[in-house]
Design a protein around this motif. Sequence first.
Motif, mmCIF file in Angstrom:
data_model
loop_
_atom_site.group_PDB
_atom_site.id
_atom_site.type_symbol
_atom_site.label_atom_id
_atom_site.label_comp_id
_atom_site.label_asym_id
_atom_site.label_seq_id
_atom_site.Cartn_x
_atom_site.Cartn_y
_atom_site.Cartn_z
ATOM 1 N N UNK A 11 0.862 -1.177 0.000
ATOM 2 C CA UNK A 11 0.000 0.000 0.000
ATOM 3 C C UNK A 11 0.893 1.218 0.000
ATOM 4 N N UNK A 12 0.697 2.089 -0.984
ATOM 5 C CA UNK A 12 1.393 3.365 -1.014
ATOM 6 C C UNK A 12 0.437 4.434 -0.529
ATOM 7 N N UNK A 13 0.916 5.281 0.353
ATOM 8 C CA UNK A 13 0.054 6.316 0.927
ATOM 9 C C UNK A 13 0.760 7.659 0.886
ATOM 10 N N UNK A 14 0.027 8.685 0.485
ATOM 11 C CA UNK A 14 0.517 10.062 0.544
ATOM 12 C C UNK A 14 -0.531 10.879 1.285
ATOM 13 N N UNK A 64 -4.391 6.696 -1.169
ATOM 14 C CA UNK A 64 -3.902 5.368 -0.796
ATOM 15 C C UNK A 64 -4.228 4.411 -1.937
ATOM 16 N N UNK A 65 -3.186 3.742 -2.439
ATOM 17 C CA UNK A 65 -3.347 2.779 -3.525
ATOM 18 C C UNK A 65 -2.794 1.436 -3.061
ATOM 19 N N UNK A 66 -3.564 0.375 -3.320
ATOM 20 C CA UNK A 66 -3.163 -0.975 -2.937
ATOM 21 C C UNK A 66 -2.673 -1.708 -4.174
ATOM 22 N N UNK A 67 -1.530 -2.362 -4.050
ATOM 23 C CA UNK A 67 -0.931 -3.166 -5.109
ATOM 24 C C UNK A 67 -0.898 -4.611 -4.607
#
Length: 158
Positions: A103-106, A115-118
């Motif tokens: 999960x990338x979070x800014x 928040x994007x989940x890979x």
Amino acid sequence: MPNGLNDQSVLDVRKLITGKDGQLFVTTRRGVNIFLAEADSFQAQLSVNNADYQPVGSTLVFGVNTGYSITLTLTEAVVRDDVMLKELLDDMKQGNLPDYDFQGKMRRRDGQAERIVYRNCITDGSIDLQNLTPGEIIKRGWAFRVNATPEMLEYFKA
């Protein structure tokens, strides 16, 4: 509209985001979601594949989407090995390679977040097992292929 300007076209620099406003999380095989504080950089990229098509009588060559791939790369300062490297080496002994979810979070100063989940990320290419240079912080580079369409859980609003 003050001074005849469109307020939507004016950049509010208070909403700009820098690298310090981001975080990366990994979910391990054990289902534990861990903040990777040791990751000093990460990048997720979409690569679109197109095929050329030029019908008879047309000078224009069209692009036709045929698919896409997503890669996620990160560099971590070596602080611990039990999060990803141990799982990788343990699975390799069993003849498997692990997969991870990231999960990338800014987060902006106003509290809004992206928040994007890979999901289903598998190792890809070269991974630094040990990469030593005297006088430097020891870092490990990782590369993954994302095997699911990313999910946007939160996004920035104007």
